[in-house]
Design a protein around this motif. Structure first.
Motif, PDB file in Angstrom:
ATOM      1  N   LEU A 131       0.844  -1.201   0.000  1.00  0.00           N
ATOM      2  CA  LEU A 131       0.000   0.000   0.000  1.00  0.00           C
ATOM      3  C   LEU A 131       0.875   1.245   0.000  1.00  0.00           C
ATOM      4  O   LEU A 131       0.589   2.233  -0.679  1.00  0.00           O
ATOM      5  N   ILE A 132       1.951   1.183   0.797  1.00  0.00           N
ATOM      6  CA  ILE A 132       2.850   2.333   0.967  1.00  0.00           C
ATOM      7  C   ILE A 132       4.242   1.916   0.531  1.00  0.00           C
ATOM      8  O   ILE A 132       4.723   0.847   0.912  1.00  0.00           O
ATOM      9  N   ARG A 133       4.866   2.766  -0.287  1.00  0.00           N
ATOM     10  CA  ARG A 133       6.188   2.443  -0.789  1.00  0.00           C
ATOM     11  C   ARG A 133       7.045   3.707  -0.802  1.00  0.00           C
ATOM     12  O   ARG A 133       6.856   4.583  -1.649  1.00  0.00           O
ATOM     13  N   LEU A 134       7.966   3.777   0.155  1.00  0.00           N
ATOM     14  CA  LEU A 134       8.916   4.903   0.201  1.00  0.00           C
ATOM     15  C   LEU A 134      10.238   4.408  -0.353  1.00  0.00           C
ATOM     16  O   LEU A 134      10.698   3.318   0.000  1.00  0.00           O
ATOM     17  N   ARG A 135      10.853   5.223  -1.217  1.00  0.00           N
ATOM     18  CA  ARG A 135      12.140   4.836  -1.798  1.00  0.00           C
ATOM     19  C   ARG A 135      13.152   5.965  -1.667  1.00  0.00           C
ATOM     20  O   ARG A 135      12.950   7.047  -2.217  1.00  0.00           O
ATOM     21  N   ARG A 187      17.099  10.656   6.019  1.00  0.00           N
ATOM     22  CA  ARG A 187      18.309  10.487   5.195  1.00  0.00           C
ATOM     23  C   ARG A 187      18.287   9.174   4.445  1.00  0.00           C
ATOM     24  O   ARG A 187      19.035   8.252   4.753  1.00  0.00           O
ATOM     25  N   GLY A 188      17.380   9.082   3.495  1.00  0.00           N
ATOM     26  CA  GLY A 188      17.376   7.885   2.665  1.00  0.00           C
ATOM     27  C   GLY A 188      16.553   6.755   3.267  1.00  0.00           C
ATOM     28  O   GLY A 188      17.049   5.669   3.527  1.00  0.00           O
ATOM     29  N   VAL A 189      15.259   7.049   3.488  1.00  0.00           N
ATOM     30  CA  VAL A 189      14.368   6.042   4.069  1.00  0.00           C
ATOM     31  C   VAL A 189      13.658   5.271   2.961  1.00  0.00           C
ATOM     32  O   VAL A 189      13.052   5.867   2.074  1.00  0.00           O
ATOM     33  N   SER A 190      13.750   3.957   2.998  1.00  0.00           N
ATOM     34  CA  SER A 190      12.987   3.089   2.107  1.00  0.00           C
ATOM     35  C   SER A 190      12.144   2.158   2.970  1.00  0.00           C
ATOM     36  O   SER A 190      12.660   1.561   3.925  1.00  0.00           O
ATOM     37  N   GLY A 195      13.516  11.607  -3.389  1.00  0.00           N
ATOM     38  CA  GLY A 195      13.008  10.250  -3.247  1.00  0.00           C
ATOM     39  C   GLY A 195      11.547  10.192  -3.641  1.00  0.00           C
ATOM     40  O   GLY A 195      10.930  11.204  -3.951  1.00  0.00           O
ATOM     41  N   THR A 196      10.989   8.983  -3.641  1.00  0.00           N
ATOM     42  CA  THR A 196       9.616   8.816  -4.104  1.00  0.00           C
ATOM     43  C   THR A 196       8.738   8.180  -3.029  1.00  0.00           C
ATOM     44  O   THR A 196       9.203   7.404  -2.191  1.00  0.00           O
TER      45      THR A 196
END
Ligand code: ADP
Ligand code: MG
Length: 244
Positions: A8-12, A29-32, A67-68
């Protein structure tokens, strides 16, 4: 990965940098991070580690610096302020440490408030607000003012309000931070039940280990990064988690 298994949720590689005068604060600082529909996720970490910043991004209150972020089929990182507001009002409910209730409005009016903004007809507002208050265990308290309710009851009103427009995602930032242990436990039990009954995805930020214990997965932030992401065995006192 099959389409139905998409998170459902996608952090890149998400970064959030605040500028305070000449000072850069790198809050993330760069969370995926991937979160599946129906998860109850706990987020823990020291004060200042980026938990609220991450929740604000997930809640579409803010945009990543870099990031996305995808929520379902939507690439949130490309949306306008108005488009994000529309997603928030339809899909996301928020619960805060301080309840954020209107002090001069009744429990029923507080729960009805988001429906006013969503142009729900008045009679339907009242009907749904009553139903939601009953669902959080506050039947009979509709006409109480917040000051006439305990902290745990006020948080229940806030949870009912968060559900007013039928969101699929509930974000709770330190929801038990102002509550005693007994009320905290009841609020977490309520989250477990609502997740099951309403098929919600719930993210709870906390710094209290006994609260994180309710989550089936716990992500730890440190200095703007995720330093651990671990599933938890179902606990004996979080009995609903065992059944889910
Ligand atoms: P947590 O919720 O884990 O306590 P936050 O996400 O609130 O952490 O904050 C992470 C870092 O970002 C902290 O250093 C905080 O001071 C900073 N920060 C948060 N919001 C802002 C803002 N609006 N402007 C500047 N700095 C901020
Ligand atoms: Mg915070």
């Amino acid at each position: 990965m099959a389409a139905g298994m998409r998170p459902l949720i996608r952090l890149r590689d998400v970064w959030k940098v605040y500028h305070l005068g000449d000072v850069e604060v790198r809050a993330l600082r760069g969370v995926s991070l991937d979160i599946r529909a129906g998860e109850l996720l706990g987020i823990i970490g020291a004060s200042g580690s980026g938990k609220s910043t991450c929740m604000n991004l997930i809640g579409c209150l803010d945009q990543p610096t870099r990031g996305t972020y995808r929520l379902g089929d939507v690439d949130v990182s490309t949306l306008s302020v108005n488009e994000r507001a529309a997603i928030r009002s339809r899909r996301i409910g928020f619960v805060f440490q301080n309840f954020n209730l209107l002090g001069r409005s009744t429990a029923l009016e507080n729960v009805a408030l988001p429906m006013i903004y969503a142009n729900v007809p008045f009679a339907e507002q009242r009907r749904r607000a009553r139903e939601l208050l009953a669902a959080v265990g506050l039947h009979g308290r509709e006409e109480h003012m917040p000051s006439q309710l305990s902290g745990g009851q006020q948080q229940r009103v806030a949870i009912a309000r968060a559900l007013a427009n039928g969101p699929s995602l509930l974000l709770a930032d330190e929801p038990t931070g102002n509550l005693d242990t007994q009320s905290s436990t009841e609020i977490m039990d309520l989250f477990l039940r609502l997740r099951r009954e309403r098929r919600l995805t719930i993210i709870v930020v906390t710094h209290e280990p006994h609260i994180a214990y309710y989550a089936e997965r716990v992500v730890t932030f440190r200095d703007g990064r995720i330093v651990s992401d671990v599933p938890q065995a179902p606990s004996s006192h979080a009995t609903e988690a065992v059944r889910a």
